[in-house]
Design a protein around this motif. Structure first.
Motif, PDB file in Angstrom:
ATOM      1  N   LYS A 138      33.867  17.900   1.399  1.00  0.00           N
ATOM      2  CA  LYS A 138      33.220  16.810   1.624  1.00  0.00           C
ATOM      3  C   LYS A 138      32.180  16.976   2.954  1.00  0.00           C
ATOM      4  O   LYS A 138      33.076  17.614   3.970  1.00  0.00           O
ATOM      5  CB  LYS A 138      34.063  15.619   1.990  1.00  0.00           C
ATOM      6  N   TYR A 139      31.231  16.178   2.922  1.00  0.00           N
ATOM      7  CA  TYR A 139      30.366  15.876   4.285  1.00  0.00           C
ATOM      8  C   TYR A 139      30.180  15.001   4.047  1.00  0.00           C
ATOM      9  O   TYR A 139      30.065  14.540   3.676  1.00  0.00           O
ATOM     10  CB  TYR A 139      29.981  16.418   3.853  1.00  0.00           C
ATOM     11  N   ARG A 140      30.026  14.579   5.312  1.00  0.00           N
ATOM     12  CA  ARG A 140      29.149  12.985   6.249  1.00  0.00           C
ATOM     13  C   ARG A 140      28.025  13.647   7.019  1.00  0.00           C
ATOM     14  O   ARG A 140      28.875  14.013   7.986  1.00  0.00           O
ATOM     15  CB  ARG A 140      29.914  11.807   6.337  1.00  0.00           C
ATOM     16  N   LEU A 141      26.721  13.340   6.916  1.00  0.00           N
ATOM     17  CA  LEU A 141      25.824  13.529   8.063  1.00  0.00           C
ATOM     18  C   LEU A 141      25.944  12.220   9.092  1.00  0.00           C
ATOM     19  O   LEU A 141      26.540  10.946   8.468  1.00  0.00           O
ATOM     20  CB  LEU A 141      24.395  13.398   7.563  1.00  0.00           C
ATOM     21  N   ASN A 142      26.025  12.697  10.811  1.00  0.00           N
ATOM     22  CA  ASN A 142      26.213  11.949  11.809  1.00  0.00           C
ATOM     23  C   ASN A 142      25.201  12.560  12.404  1.00  0.00           C
ATOM     24  O   ASN A 142      24.695  14.084  11.971  1.00  0.00           O
ATOM     25  CB  ASN A 142      27.497  12.133  12.371  1.00  0.00           C
ATOM     26  N   GLY A 169      35.259  17.835  15.340  1.00  0.00           N
ATOM     27  CA  GLY A 169      35.142  17.408  13.935  1.00  0.00           C
ATOM     28  C   GLY A 169      35.761  15.958  13.753  1.00  0.00           C
ATOM     29  O   GLY A 169      35.517  15.577  12.611  1.00  0.00           O
ATOM     30  N   ASN A 170      35.416  15.098  14.693  1.00  0.00           N
ATOM     31  CA  ASN A 170      35.804  13.383  14.375  1.00  0.00           C
ATOM     32  C   ASN A 170      33.803  13.132  15.094  1.00  0.00           C
ATOM     33  O   ASN A 170      34.161  13.032  15.325  1.00  0.00           O
ATOM     34  CB  ASN A 170      36.497  12.928  15.382  1.00  0.00           C
ATOM     35  N   ALA A 171      33.279  12.879  13.631  1.00  0.00           N
ATOM     36  CA  ALA A 171      31.608  12.100  13.739  1.00  0.00           C
ATOM     37  C   ALA A 171      30.902  13.381  14.092  1.00  0.00           C
ATOM     38  O   ALA A 171      30.264  13.038  14.511  1.00  0.00           O
ATOM     39  CB  ALA A 171      31.524  10.662  14.605  1.00  0.00           C
ATOM     40  N   GLU A 172      31.383  14.434  13.583  1.00  0.00           N
ATOM     41  CA  GLU A 172      30.648  15.184  14.676  1.00  0.00           C
ATOM     42  C   GLU A 172      31.202  17.662  13.601  1.00  0.00           C
ATOM     43  O   GLU A 172      32.773  16.993  13.231  1.00  0.00           O
ATOM     44  CB  GLU A 172      30.536  16.070  16.313  1.00  0.00           C
ATOM     45  N   PRO A 173      31.039  18.579  13.837  1.00  0.00           N
ATOM     46  CA  PRO A 173      31.544  19.406  13.468  1.00  0.00           C
ATOM     47  C   PRO A 173      32.802  19.906  13.884  1.00  0.00           C
ATOM     48  O   PRO A 173      32.786  19.466  15.042  1.00  0.00           O
ATOM     49  CB  PRO A 173      30.022  20.340  13.481  1.00  0.00           C
ATOM     50  N   LEU A 174      33.003  20.232  12.847  1.00  0.00           N
ATOM     51  CA  LEU A 174      34.450  20.785  13.700  1.00  0.00           C
ATOM     52  C   LEU A 174      34.288  22.803  13.754  1.00  0.00           C
ATOM     53  O   LEU A 174      33.909  22.767  13.084  1.00  0.00           O
ATOM     54  CB  LEU A 174      35.377  20.926  11.615  1.00  0.00           C
ATOM     55  N   GLY A 175      34.515  22.044  15.388  1.00  0.00           N
ATOM     56  CA  GLY A 175      33.742  24.407  15.539  1.00  0.00           C
ATOM     57  C   GLY A 175      35.372  25.197  15.696  1.00  0.00           C
ATOM     58  O   GLY A 175      36.222  24.917  15.268  1.00  0.00           O
ATOM     59  N   ILE A 176      35.098  26.336  16.236  1.00  0.00           N
ATOM     60  CA  ILE A 176      35.385  27.364  15.839  1.00  0.00           C
ATOM     61  C   ILE A 176      36.438  27.647  16.519  1.00  0.00           C
ATOM     62  O   ILE A 176      37.918  27.846  16.002  1.00  0.00           O
ATOM     63  CB  ILE A 176      34.718  28.695  16.186  1.00  0.00           C
ATOM     64  N   LEU A 177      36.682  27.106  18.127  1.00  0.00           N
ATOM     65  CA  LEU A 177      37.104  26.656  18.563  1.00  0.00           C
ATOM     66  C   LEU A 177      38.869  26.005  18.007  1.00  0.00           C
ATOM     67  O   LEU A 177      39.899  26.223  19.124  1.00  0.00           O
ATOM     68  CB  LEU A 177      37.119  27.207  20.841  1.00  0.00           C
ATOM     69  N   THR A 178      38.152  25.009  17.928  1.00  0.00           N
ATOM     70  CA  THR A 178      39.165  23.572  17.577  1.00  0.00           C
ATOM     71  C   THR A 178      39.930  23.331  16.402  1.00  0.00           C
ATOM     72  O   THR A 178      40.452  22.771  15.908  1.00  0.00           O
ATOM     73  CB  THR A 178      38.151  22.465  18.174  1.00  0.00           C
ATOM     74  N   ALA A 179      39.749  24.592  15.545  1.00  0.00           N
ATOM     75  CA  ALA A 179      39.546  24.672  13.822  1.00  0.00           C
ATOM     76  C   ALA A 179      41.157  24.746  13.665  1.00  0.00           C
ATOM     77  O   ALA A 179      41.572  25.878  14.695  1.00  0.00           O
ATOM     78  CB  ALA A 179      37.980  25.365  12.989  1.00  0.00           C
ATOM     79  N   PRO A 180      42.054  24.690  13.132  1.00  0.00           N
ATOM     80  CA  PRO A 180      42.997  25.209  12.708  1.00  0.00           C
ATOM     81  C   PRO A 180      43.248  26.738  12.147  1.00  0.00           C
ATOM     82  O   PRO A 180      44.212  26.812  12.345  1.00  0.00           O
ATOM     83  CB  PRO A 180      43.864  24.172  11.724  1.00  0.00           C
ATOM     84  N   ALA A 181      42.661  26.812  11.635  1.00  0.00           N
ATOM     85  CA  ALA A 181      42.705  28.526  11.605  1.00  0.00           C
ATOM     86  C   ALA A 181      41.981  29.384  11.965  1.00  0.00           C
ATOM     87  O   ALA A 181      42.574  30.841  12.468  1.00  0.00           O
ATOM     88  CB  ALA A 181      41.293  28.799  10.018  1.00  0.00           C
ATOM     89  N   ALA A 182      42.047  28.832  13.543  1.00  0.00           N
ATOM     90  CA  ALA A 182      42.122  29.428  14.528  1.00  0.00           C
ATOM     91  C   ALA A 182      43.143  30.178  14.827  1.00  0.00           C
ATOM     92  O   ALA A 182      44.163  29.914  15.324  1.00  0.00           O
ATOM     93  CB  ALA A 182      41.261  29.076  15.465  1.00  0.00           C
TER      94      ALA A 182
END
Length: 211
Positions: free
Chosen positions: A98-102, A148-161
């Protein structure tokens, strides 16, 4: 984007006066800008609505250890078969992203009509260039550190990091780089090592020369 409003003017040097002196060089001194090596690696998907969903393979699973299966196959598995034996049924599984543009990287510069008329600068070209630099820098920041809150989820803050603990606190040594490499499996050519230049003394101290 910039509009015509009362802001930049000729009365104060810092507000625009420095751009219209009696003797003027058309070559404005600017810091050279190089295109971000990170932005070009990001896959961009055009959309026609401010929110929606994109179909994707369900790769959000950890296969059973020692099974020889991979999450990259979208939960599709394979199995051994004896000669003449029956095949094992399997199928991929799908999900939705799911996506939402900001509008997370934008701005405008108010400019007086007098300033536009009097400055020999190509103002539109200059502001377009500066906005391009500013927006690229903000996009790069979001790619790396977005919440990831009203902005993209970054590499360093992603759960998969995956994080590692350095052998020595506050020092990044060759052994730490090797440990990072041991946790990484390259599946594409779009891979980059990103480090801050302030840790270059650590490279030298550990005898590691970056190549």
């Amino acid at each position: 984007v910039y509009g015509t409003a009362k802001a930049l003017n000729e009365d104060q040097g810092s507000a625009g006066g420095y751009a219209v002196p009696s003797s003027f060089s058309n070559e404005l001194m600017t810091i050279a800008f190089q295109a971000s090596p990170i932005l070009g690696l990001v896959k961009r998907t055009p959309v026609t609505a401010p929110s929606g969903s994109i179909p994707a393979l369900d790769m959000f699973v950890a296969p059973t250890a020692g099974s020889g299966n991979t999450a990259m196959a979208g939960k599709l598995t394979s199995a051994k078969r004896a000669e003449g034996g029956a095949y094992t049924a399997t199928q991929p599984q799908f999900t939705e992203i799911k996506y939402r543009l900001n509008d997370v990287a934008s701005g405008y510069v108010p400019v007086t009509k007098e300033f536009q008329a009097d400055t020999p600068l190509s103002l539109e070209s200059l502001l377009t260039s500066l906005f391009g630099i500013a927006v690229a820098a903000k996009q790069e920041y979001y790619i790396l550190r977005g919440t990831g809150n009203a902005e993209p989820l970054g590499i360093l803050t992603a759960p998969a990091a995956i994080g590692i603990t350095p052998d020595t606190n506050s020092t990044f040594a060759y052994a730490d780089a090797v440990e990072m490499a041991s946790r990484f499996r390259q599946l594409t050519g779009n891979v980059r090592w990103v480090t801050h230049q302030s840790i270059m003394p650590d490279y030298a101290g550990s005898g590691w020369v970056q190549g």
